[in-house]
Design a protein around this motif. Structure first.
Motif, PDB file in Angstrom:
ATOM      1  N   LYS A  63       0.832  -1.211   0.000  1.00  0.00           N
ATOM      2  CA  LYS A  63       0.000   0.000   0.000  1.00  0.00           C
ATOM      3  C   LYS A  63       0.863   1.257   0.000  1.00  0.00           C
ATOM      4  O   LYS A  63       0.451   2.297  -0.484  1.00  0.00           O
ATOM      5  CB  LYS A  63      -0.913   0.020   1.222  1.00  0.00           C
ATOM      6  CG  LYS A  63      -2.055  -0.955   1.146  1.00  0.00           C
ATOM      7  CD  LYS A  63      -3.180  -0.597   2.083  1.00  0.00           C
ATOM      8  CE  LYS A  63      -3.013  -1.130   3.461  1.00  0.00           C
ATOM      9  NZ  LYS A  63      -4.164  -0.911   4.332  1.00  0.00           N
ATOM     10  N   TYR A  64       2.083   1.143   0.544  1.00  0.00           N
ATOM     11  CA  TYR A  64       2.931   2.318   0.725  1.00  0.00           C
ATOM     12  C   TYR A  64       4.245   2.271  -0.055  1.00  0.00           C
ATOM     13  O   TYR A  64       4.872   3.299  -0.258  1.00  0.00           O
ATOM     14  CB  TYR A  64       3.253   2.485   2.211  1.00  0.00           C
ATOM     15  CG  TYR A  64       1.997   2.576   3.050  1.00  0.00           C
ATOM     16  CD1 TYR A  64       1.266   3.759   3.101  1.00  0.00           C
ATOM     17  CD2 TYR A  64       1.531   1.476   3.750  1.00  0.00           C
ATOM     18  CE1 TYR A  64       0.110   3.840   3.853  1.00  0.00           C
ATOM     19  CE2 TYR A  64       0.374   1.548   4.505  1.00  0.00           C
ATOM     20  CZ  TYR A  64      -0.335   2.732   4.543  1.00  0.00           C
ATOM     21  OH  TYR A  64      -1.486   2.806   5.287  1.00  0.00           O
ATOM     22  N   TYR A  65       4.679   1.075  -0.464  1.00  0.00           N
ATOM     23  CA  TYR A  65       5.962   0.908  -1.129  1.00  0.00           C
ATOM     24  C   TYR A  65       5.837  -0.028  -2.323  1.00  0.00           C
ATOM     25  O   TYR A  65       4.940  -0.851  -2.372  1.00  0.00           O
ATOM     26  CB  TYR A  65       7.007   0.297  -0.172  1.00  0.00           C
ATOM     27  CG  TYR A  65       7.284   1.131   1.042  1.00  0.00           C
ATOM     28  CD1 TYR A  65       8.209   2.166   0.992  1.00  0.00           C
ATOM     29  CD2 TYR A  65       6.640   0.886   2.245  1.00  0.00           C
ATOM     30  CE1 TYR A  65       8.472   2.932   2.106  1.00  0.00           C
ATOM     31  CE2 TYR A  65       6.893   1.642   3.366  1.00  0.00           C
ATOM     32  CZ  TYR A  65       7.816   2.669   3.283  1.00  0.00           C
ATOM     33  OH  TYR A  65       8.071   3.429   4.393  1.00  0.00           O
ATOM     34  N   ASN A  66       6.786   0.092  -3.242  1.00  0.00           N
ATOM     35  CA  ASN A  66       6.945  -0.904  -4.293  1.00  0.00           C
ATOM     36  C   ASN A  66       7.842  -1.985  -3.719  1.00  0.00           C
ATOM     37  O   ASN A  66       8.903  -1.685  -3.187  1.00  0.00           O
ATOM     38  CB  ASN A  66       7.599  -0.300  -5.533  1.00  0.00           C
ATOM     39  CG  ASN A  66       6.762   0.807  -6.126  1.00  0.00           C
ATOM     40  OD1 ASN A  66       5.540   0.708  -6.186  1.00  0.00           O
ATOM     41  ND2 ASN A  66       7.407   1.878  -6.554  1.00  0.00           N
ATOM     42  N   VAL A  67       7.444  -3.237  -3.810  1.00  0.00           N
ATOM     43  CA  VAL A  67       8.218  -4.341  -3.241  1.00  0.00           C
ATOM     44  C   VAL A  67       8.939  -5.069  -4.385  1.00  0.00           C
ATOM     45  O   VAL A  67       8.333  -5.364  -5.418  1.00  0.00           O
ATOM     46  CB  VAL A  67       7.308  -5.323  -2.480  1.00  0.00           C
ATOM     47  CG1 VAL A  67       8.104  -6.483  -1.926  1.00  0.00           C
ATOM     48  CG2 VAL A  67       6.578  -4.600  -1.361  1.00  0.00           C
ATOM     49  N   THR A  68      10.225  -5.341  -4.193  1.00  0.00           N
ATOM     50  CA  THR A  68      11.019  -6.031  -5.196  1.00  0.00           C
ATOM     51  C   THR A  68      11.611  -7.308  -4.630  1.00  0.00           C
ATOM     52  O   THR A  68      11.781  -7.427  -3.417  1.00  0.00           O
ATOM     53  CB  THR A  68      12.147  -5.124  -5.732  1.00  0.00           C
ATOM     54  OG1 THR A  68      12.845  -5.817  -6.754  1.00  0.00           O
ATOM     55  CG2 THR A  68      13.114  -4.727  -4.635  1.00  0.00           C
TER      56      THR A  68
END
Length: 72
Positions: A63-68
């Motif tokens: 919801k708050y970050y792009n996850v890699t």
């Protein structure tokens, strides 16, 4: 346990905001490694299987970050 965890999260205090880190103005990309928990027998000889899982709820983080998946 849930109420205790929520109380801990609410009690975190930032002492200094060097370089104006907060609030985060842009959507950052983060890498979250999985955590390994080995198989164990507890005090009452109850077996817990080994697991490899994320230590946080990824849907909440997304919801708050792009996850890699790339740690670099």
């Amino acid at each position: 346990m849930k109420a205790g965890y929520e109380a801990q999260v609410k009690s975190v205090v930032m002492l200094k905001n060097k370089s104006n880190t907060l609030p985060i103005k842009e959507r950052k990309t983060v890498y979250i490694p999985k955590r390994y928990s080995p198989a164990v027998f507890n005090w009452w000889a109850v077996y817990t299987a080994p697991s490899l899982d994320y230590p946080v709820d990824l849907e909440f983080v997304k919801k708050y970050y792009n996850v890699t998946d790339d740690p670099s």
